[in-house]
Design a protein around this motif. Structure first.
Motif, PDB file in Angstrom:
ATOM      1  N   VAL A  27       0.620   6.044   5.206  1.00 52.46           N
ATOM      2  CA  VAL A  27       0.222   4.808   4.535  1.00 52.46           C
ATOM      3  C   VAL A  27       1.426   3.892   4.341  1.00 52.46           C
ATOM      4  N   THR A  28       2.545   4.446   3.920  1.00 51.99           N
ATOM      5  CA  THR A  28       3.727   3.631   3.641  1.00 51.99           C
ATOM      6  C   THR A  28       4.360   3.085   4.912  1.00 51.99           C
ATOM      7  N   LEU A  29       4.619   3.941   5.880  1.00 52.16           N
ATOM      8  CA  LEU A  29       5.372   3.530   7.063  1.00 52.16           C
ATOM      9  C   LEU A  29       4.483   3.046   8.203  1.00 52.16           C
ATOM     10  N   GLN A  30       3.475   3.822   8.538  1.00 51.48           N
ATOM     11  CA  GLN A  30       2.578   3.360   9.598  1.00 51.48           C
ATOM     12  C   GLN A  30       1.852   2.098   9.162  1.00 51.48           C
ATOM     13  N   GLY A  31       1.504   2.032   7.870  1.00 52.22           N
ATOM     14  CA  GLY A  31       0.851   0.826   7.359  1.00 52.22           C
ATOM     15  C   GLY A  31       1.729  -0.397   7.498  1.00 52.22           C
ATOM     16  N   ALA A  32       3.005  -0.271   7.129  1.00 51.28           N
ATOM     17  CA  ALA A  32       3.936  -1.400   7.266  1.00 51.28           C
ATOM     18  C   ALA A  32       4.116  -1.777   8.734  1.00 51.28           C
ATOM     19  N   PHE A  33       4.154  -0.776   9.614  1.00 51.83           N
ATOM     20  CA  PHE A  33       4.271  -1.024  11.054  1.00 51.83           C
ATOM     21  C   PHE A  33       3.079  -1.821  11.574  1.00 51.83           C
ATOM     22  N   ALA A  68       0.835  -1.205   0.000  1.00 50.26           N
ATOM     23  CA  ALA A  68       0.000   0.000   0.000  1.00 50.26           C
ATOM     24  C   ALA A  68       0.869   1.254   0.000  1.00 50.26           C
ATOM     25  N   GLY A  69       0.516   2.189  -0.859  1.00 48.20           N
ATOM     26  CA  GLY A  69       1.249   3.441  -0.924  1.00 48.20           C
ATOM     27  C   GLY A  69       0.872   4.214  -2.167  1.00 48.20           C
ATOM     28  N   PHE A  70       1.230   5.471  -2.192  1.00 49.08           N
ATOM     29  CA  PHE A  70       0.916   6.328  -3.334  1.00 49.08           C
ATOM     30  C   PHE A  70       1.806   7.560  -3.257  1.00 49.08           C
ATOM     31  N   ALA A  71       1.842   8.287  -4.355  1.00 50.93           N
ATOM     32  CA  ALA A  71       2.605   9.534  -4.424  1.00 50.93           C
ATOM     33  C   ALA A  71       1.652  10.725  -4.470  1.00 50.93           C
ATOM     34  N   ARG A  72       2.037  11.798  -3.808  1.00 53.93           N
ATOM     35  CA  ARG A  72       1.367  13.098  -3.930  1.00 53.93           C
ATOM     36  C   ARG A  72       2.472  14.133  -4.086  1.00 53.93           C
ATOM     37  N   ASP A  73       2.827  14.377  -5.322  1.00 54.82           N
ATOM     38  CA  ASP A  73       4.051  15.114  -5.622  1.00 54.82           C
ATOM     39  C   ASP A  73       3.855  16.627  -5.571  1.00 54.82           C
ATOM     40  N   ALA A  74       4.883  17.285  -5.058  1.00 57.58           N
ATOM     41  CA  ALA A  74       4.980  18.746  -5.085  1.00 57.58           C
ATOM     42  C   ALA A  74       6.357  19.108  -4.550  1.00 57.58           C
ATOM     43  N   TYR A  75       6.880  20.231  -5.004  1.00 55.49           N
ATOM     44  CA  TYR A  75       8.112  20.709  -4.392  1.00 55.49           C
ATOM     45  C   TYR A  75       7.834  21.070  -2.936  1.00 55.49           C
ATOM     46  N   LEU A  76       8.840  20.919  -2.101  1.00 52.24           N
ATOM     47  CA  LEU A  76       8.634  21.005  -0.657  1.00 52.24           C
ATOM     48  C   LEU A  76       7.996  22.326  -0.239  1.00 52.24           C
ATOM     49  N   THR A  77       8.404  23.424  -0.860  1.00 47.37           N
ATOM     50  CA  THR A  77       7.851  24.721  -0.479  1.00 47.37           C
ATOM     51  C   THR A  77       6.369  24.847  -0.814  1.00 47.37           C
ATOM     52  N   LYS A  78       5.870  23.961  -1.695  1.00 53.87           N
ATOM     53  CA  LYS A  78       4.465  24.002  -2.093  1.00 53.87           C
ATOM     54  C   LYS A  78       3.683  22.792  -1.604  1.00 53.87           C
ATOM     55  N   MET A  79       4.358  21.908  -0.882  1.00 53.53           N
ATOM     56  CA  MET A  79       3.697  20.678  -0.455  1.00 53.53           C
ATOM     57  C   MET A  79       2.744  20.941   0.707  1.00 53.53           C
ATOM     58  N   LYS A  80       1.549  20.404   0.597  1.00 53.57           N
ATOM     59  CA  LYS A  80       0.588  20.513   1.687  1.00 53.57           C
ATOM     60  C   LYS A  80       0.990  19.574   2.818  1.00 53.57           C
ATOM     61  N   GLU A  81       0.809  20.039   4.037  1.00 56.36           N
ATOM     62  CA  GLU A  81       1.184  19.226   5.192  1.00 56.36           C
ATOM     63  C   GLU A  81       0.412  17.915   5.211  1.00 56.36           C
ATOM     64  N   ALA A 104       9.463   8.394   2.582  1.00 59.23           N
ATOM     65  CA  ALA A 104       8.695   7.225   2.995  1.00 59.23           C
ATOM     66  C   ALA A 104       9.349   5.934   2.522  1.00 59.23           C
ATOM     67  N   LYS A 105       9.786   5.912   1.267  1.00 59.08           N
ATOM     68  CA  LYS A 105      10.374   4.693   0.721  1.00 59.08           C
ATOM     69  C   LYS A 105      11.756   4.431   1.310  1.00 59.08           C
ATOM     70  N   GLY A 108       8.327 -17.115   8.131  1.00 60.97           N
ATOM     71  CA  GLY A 108       7.637 -15.928   7.637  1.00 60.97           C
ATOM     72  C   GLY A 108       8.439 -15.227   6.563  1.00 60.97           C
ATOM     73  N   ARG A 109       7.730 -14.553   5.691  1.00 56.99           N
ATOM     74  CA  ARG A 109       8.340 -13.732   4.658  1.00 56.99           C
ATOM     75  C   ARG A 109       7.643 -12.365   4.686  1.00 56.99           C
ATOM     76  N   ILE A 110       8.388 -11.315   4.957  1.00 59.96           N
ATOM     77  CA  ILE A 110       7.852  -9.958   4.902  1.00 59.96           C
ATOM     78  C   ILE A 110       8.556  -9.244   3.758  1.00 59.96           C
ATOM     79  N   ILE A 111       7.768  -8.757   2.807  1.00 58.29           N
ATOM     80  CA  ILE A 111       8.300  -8.126   1.602  1.00 58.29           C
ATOM     81  C   ILE A 111       7.685  -6.737   1.489  1.00 58.29           C
ATOM     82  N   ASN A 112       8.538  -5.740   1.537  1.00 53.33           N
ATOM     83  CA  ASN A 112       8.090  -4.353   1.526  1.00 53.33           C
ATOM     84  C   ASN A 112       8.358  -3.727   0.157  1.00 53.33           C
ATOM     85  N   ILE A 113       7.327  -3.166  -0.449  1.00 54.01           N
ATOM     86  CA  ILE A 113       7.474  -2.560  -1.765  1.00 54.01           C
ATOM     87  C   ILE A 113       7.920  -1.111  -1.593  1.00 54.01           C
ATOM     88  N   ALA A 114       9.205  -0.899  -1.810  1.00 51.81           N
ATOM     89  CA  ALA A 114       9.783   0.439  -1.730  1.00 51.81           C
ATOM     90  C   ALA A 114       9.745   1.065  -3.121  1.00 51.81           C
TER      91      ALA A 114
END
Length: 248
Positions: free
Chosen positions: A114-120, A92-105, A158-159, A136-142
């Motif tokens: 989604v990426t890190l808390q979800g994996a946790f 599970a994961g997705f991108a929401r791209d923007a330059y840092l100065t324009k990125m919404k919090e 996140a990745k 067990g096998r844990i495979i994380n899609i980075a």
């Protein structure tokens, strides 16, 4: 070649998306049970129907991976159906791209949550059963983006964090017969990618800059997951496998 996945159970987050479904289909081809977890009810129904039509033993669970309670309920359903969870694919994961100065919090937090808390949440939910079963096998899609991409500070962070999570988890869990590895795909051709106005440009750039001169396909990543989930990869842990056609 027998990958030793028959009757193993795989729990795949983001399982109703293009990549998640490709992973589920590939593992089902090896006669594994597959549990697809997603938040999109319509996509879940379609993915489950596709899996069952192909003869897969499959279960669909709606769950938000950022919710400990919803993940726990999905894991309980999977265990009630199949008895055990042997393979976890944190996709599970997705991108929401923007330059840092324009990125919404909220976009910063959404991508990391989604990426890190979800994996946790998912890893913590399945680990006790894996530890008890000594397998067990844990495979994380980075992503190749863990190296950094302009306009993707949230996604790259996140990745990269997911790779650090993988390495630490490998050190903690190896003594229980559990491996933890990451896969870092490059640019993968998906329906969403093909809808981009610069898709043709991306394809041509890939042909010029990638030793294997094409974009990746979801099946390329799914095959890597199948290998790392298999009995063949039992002595591989803490690693990041780049599926990029040589572009790294």
């Amino acid at each position: 070649m027998d990958l030793g996945l028959k009757d193993r159970t795989a729990f795949i987050t983001g399982g109703a998306g293009t990549l998640g479904l490709a992973i589920a289909q590939r593992l089902a081809q090896e006669h594994a049970n597959v549990v697809i977890c997603d938040t999109n009810d319509e996509a879940l129904s379609g993915a489950l129907a596709a899996l069952e039509a192909a003869g897969a033993r499959a279960l669909a669970c709606r769950a938000d991976v950022t919710s400990r309670e919803e993940v726990g309920a999905a894991v309980d359903r999977a265990r009630a159906r199949f008895g055990h969870i042997d393979i976890l694919v944190n996709n599970a994961g997705f991108a929401r791209d923007a330059y840092l100065t324009k990125m919404k919090e909220e976009d910063w937090h959404a991508v990391l949550d989604v990426t890190l808390q979800g994996a946790f949440h998912c890893s913590r939910a399945v680990l006790p059963g894996m530890m008890q079963n000594k397998f067990g096998r844990i495979i994380n899609i980075a992503s190749r983006a863990h190296r950094g991409n302009p306009g993707q500070t949230n996604y790259s962070a996140a990745k990269a964090g997911l790779i650090g999570f993988t390495r630490s988890l490998a050190l903690e869990s190896g003594k229980f017969g559990i491996t933890a590895n990451a896969i870092a795909p490059g640019v993968i051709s998906t329906p969403r990618m093909r809808q981009r106005p610069d898709y043709h440009e991306l394809t041509e750039r890939a042909k010029q800059n990638t030793p294997v001169a094409r974009l990746g396909e979801p099946e390329d990543v799914a095959s890597a997951v199948a290998f790392l989930a298999s009995s063949l990869a039992g002595f591989i842990t803490g690693e990041t496998l780049h599926v990029t056609g040589g572009r790294s």
